[in-house]
Design a protein around this motif. Sequence first.
Motif, PDB file in Angstrom:
ATOM      1  N   GLU A 193     -67.756 -21.312 -67.546  1.00  0.00           N
ATOM      2  CA  GLU A 193     -68.541 -22.288 -68.298  1.00  0.00           C
ATOM      3  C   GLU A 193     -68.642 -23.642 -67.603  1.00  0.00           C
ATOM      4  OE1 GLU A 193     -70.460 -22.158 -71.116  1.00  0.00           O
ATOM      5  OE2 GLU A 193     -70.252 -20.013 -70.686  1.00  0.00           O
ATOM      6  N   ARG A 194     -67.897 -23.841 -66.543  1.00  0.00           N
ATOM      7  CA  ARG A 194     -67.969 -25.115 -65.818  1.00  0.00           C
ATOM      8  C   ARG A 194     -69.322 -25.221 -65.103  1.00  0.00           C
ATOM      9  NH1 ARG A 194     -62.520 -27.082 -65.596  1.00  0.00           N
ATOM     10  NH2 ARG A 194     -63.051 -28.630 -63.999  1.00  0.00           N
ATOM     11  N   ASP A 195     -69.829 -26.428 -65.017  1.00  0.00           N
ATOM     12  CA  ASP A 195     -71.138 -26.630 -64.397  1.00  0.00           C
ATOM     13  C   ASP A 195     -71.163 -26.126 -62.962  1.00  0.00           C
ATOM     14  OD1 ASP A 195     -72.124 -27.755 -66.715  1.00  0.00           O
ATOM     15  OD2 ASP A 195     -71.821 -29.823 -66.052  1.00  0.00           O
ATOM     16  N   SER A 196     -70.081 -26.340 -62.233  1.00  0.00           N
ATOM     17  CA  SER A 196     -70.023 -25.880 -60.844  1.00  0.00           C
ATOM     18  C   SER A 196     -70.137 -24.364 -60.762  1.00  0.00           C
ATOM     19  CB  SER A 196     -68.718 -26.339 -60.191  1.00  0.00           C
ATOM     20  OG  SER A 196     -68.658 -27.737 -60.098  1.00  0.00           O
ATOM     21  N   ALA A 197     -69.465 -23.673 -61.684  1.00  0.00           N
ATOM     22  CA  ALA A 197     -69.517 -22.210 -61.691  1.00  0.00           C
ATOM     23  C   ALA A 197     -70.903 -21.706 -62.059  1.00  0.00           C
ATOM     24  CB  ALA A 197     -68.475 -21.658 -62.658  1.00  0.00           C
ATOM     25  N   LYS A 198     -71.550 -22.377 -63.001  1.00  0.00           N
ATOM     26  CA  LYS A 198     -72.887 -21.951 -63.414  1.00  0.00           C
ATOM     27  C   LYS A 198     -73.886 -22.087 -62.278  1.00  0.00           C
ATOM     28  CE  LYS A 198     -72.433 -22.960 -68.366  1.00  0.00           C
ATOM     29  NZ  LYS A 198     -72.931 -23.814 -69.477  1.00  0.00           N
ATOM     30  N   SER A 199     -73.825 -23.181 -61.533  1.00  0.00           N
ATOM     31  CA  SER A 199     -74.769 -23.362 -60.424  1.00  0.00           C
ATOM     32  C   SER A 199     -74.509 -22.361 -59.305  1.00  0.00           C
ATOM     33  CB  SER A 199     -74.696 -24.794 -59.892  1.00  0.00           C
ATOM     34  OG  SER A 199     -73.435 -25.078 -59.317  1.00  0.00           O
ATOM     35  N   VAL A 200     -73.232 -22.097 -59.027  1.00  0.00           N
ATOM     36  CA  VAL A 200     -72.898 -21.102 -58.003  1.00  0.00           C
ATOM     37  C   VAL A 200     -73.380 -19.714 -58.425  1.00  0.00           C
ATOM     38  CG1 VAL A 200     -70.976 -19.877 -56.905  1.00  0.00           C
ATOM     39  CG2 VAL A 200     -70.947 -22.376 -57.058  1.00  0.00           C
ATOM     40  N   ALA A 202     -75.876 -18.943 -60.429  1.00  0.00           N
ATOM     41  CA  ALA A 202     -77.339 -18.856 -60.348  1.00  0.00           C
ATOM     42  C   ALA A 202     -77.794 -18.610 -58.927  1.00  0.00           C
ATOM     43  CB  ALA A 202     -77.953 -20.142 -60.893  1.00  0.00           C
ATOM     44  N   GLU A 203     -77.178 -19.278 -57.977  1.00  0.00           N
ATOM     45  CA  GLU A 203     -77.540 -19.084 -56.570  1.00  0.00           C
ATOM     46  C   GLU A 203     -77.102 -17.715 -56.068  1.00  0.00           C
ATOM     47  OE1 GLU A 203     -75.690 -22.506 -54.924  1.00  0.00           O
ATOM     48  OE2 GLU A 203     -77.105 -23.874 -55.894  1.00  0.00           O
ATOM     49  N   ARG A 204     -75.955 -17.252 -56.532  1.00  0.00           N
ATOM     50  CA  ARG A 204     -75.495 -15.900 -56.181  1.00  0.00           C
ATOM     51  C   ARG A 204     -76.489 -14.850 -56.666  1.00  0.00           C
ATOM     52  NH1 ARG A 204     -70.891 -14.605 -59.826  1.00  0.00           N
ATOM     53  NH2 ARG A 204     -72.696 -14.291 -61.184  1.00  0.00           N
ATOM     54  N   ASP A 205     -76.931 -14.971 -57.888  1.00  0.00           N
ATOM     55  CA  ASP A 205     -77.852 -13.982 -58.446  1.00  0.00           C
ATOM     56  C   ASP A 205     -79.170 -13.954 -57.675  1.00  0.00           C
ATOM     57  OD1 ASP A 205     -75.921 -13.417 -60.298  1.00  0.00           O
ATOM     58  OD2 ASP A 205     -76.852 -14.555 -61.923  1.00  0.00           O
ATOM     59  N   LEU A 206     -79.653 -15.111 -57.275  1.00  0.00           N
ATOM     60  CA  LEU A 206     -80.898 -15.179 -56.508  1.00  0.00           C
ATOM     61  C   LEU A 206     -80.738 -14.539 -55.134  1.00  0.00           C
ATOM     62  CD1 LEU A 206     -82.173 -18.787 -57.297  1.00  0.00           C
ATOM     63  CD2 LEU A 206     -83.225 -16.636 -58.015  1.00  0.00           C
ATOM     64  N   ALA A 207     -79.537 -14.644 -54.558  1.00  0.00           N
ATOM     65  CA  ALA A 207     -79.300 -14.144 -53.203  1.00  0.00           C
ATOM     66  C   ALA A 207     -78.915 -12.678 -53.159  1.00  0.00           C
ATOM     67  CB  ALA A 207     -78.197 -14.966 -52.538  1.00  0.00           C
ATOM     68  N   MET A 208     -78.596 -12.070 -54.312  1.00  0.00           N
ATOM     69  CA  MET A 208     -78.006 -10.741 -54.312  1.00  0.00           C
ATOM     70  C   MET A 208     -78.924  -9.669 -53.741  1.00  0.00           C
ATOM     71  SD  MET A 208     -75.224  -9.194 -54.805  1.00  0.00           S
ATOM     72  CE  MET A 208     -74.281 -10.376 -55.778  1.00  0.00           C
ATOM     73  N   GLU A 209     -80.201  -9.710 -54.095  1.00  0.00           N
ATOM     74  CA  GLU A 209     -81.124  -8.681 -53.602  1.00  0.00           C
ATOM     75  C   GLU A 209     -81.204  -8.711 -52.071  1.00  0.00           C
ATOM     76  OE1 GLU A 209     -85.786  -7.219 -54.042  1.00  0.00           O
ATOM     77  OE2 GLU A 209     -84.986  -8.792 -55.362  1.00  0.00           O
TER      78      GLU A 209
END
Length: 219
Positions: A193-200, A202-209
């Motif tokens: 729930e930390r803001d740092s974790a949420k931003s990381v 989101a970027e992980r999900d975009l990069a996964m494919e």
Amino acid sequence: MLTLHGFDASNYVNMVKFALREKGLEFEQATLYPSQEDAVLSVSPMGKVPVLETGGVFLSETNVILEYLDETTEGPALYPADPLEKAQVKQLVKHIELYLELPARRCYPEVFFGGQVSDETKEQTREALLKGIRALARKARWQPFLAGDRLTAADVFFLYSADLAKAVAGKLFGIDLLAEAPGSAELLARLNERDSAKSVAAERDLAMEKFLKYARGGK
């Protein structure tokens, strides 16, 4: 300017990225995949990521990078100043890495990439994960973080290792791994729930494919 070399789907890269954001540090990113090619080995002797570039010097190994950031930059400390307390945090970091992350990693090919691992490997992994999480339950303080009342490097490693270990245990063995350590599921939820974790994330999900294509031999 600090430059983080790696890729956004790597849990170890994300440990460093999370720490950089928790500390409020500015940094650049450069995409780098693990490789034994000379260009990669020139900045990372084992061809692994993450790599932190600072002042023309390249640092590898996540725990080394986190300690360097703590010693040279401002922001919330990831390690206590007291030597004994610091050693206890480092002990938790090493425990999570050796007895949760690395055993689970042996089964990543089957859980995440459509491959297969041997029954022997699965059984060894099952035993190692159960032993590791039960040992962590005995050692961690959960007050409310692993080492006490504030976030440390141990929580950074836990955040990006426990979820993967849990996925392996659930898919291959039908085990709720975090149930073996009361308080661990709640800690993982709080960290996410930390803001740092949420931003990381989101970027992980975009990069996964893109990463999955790379991992399967694509370009």
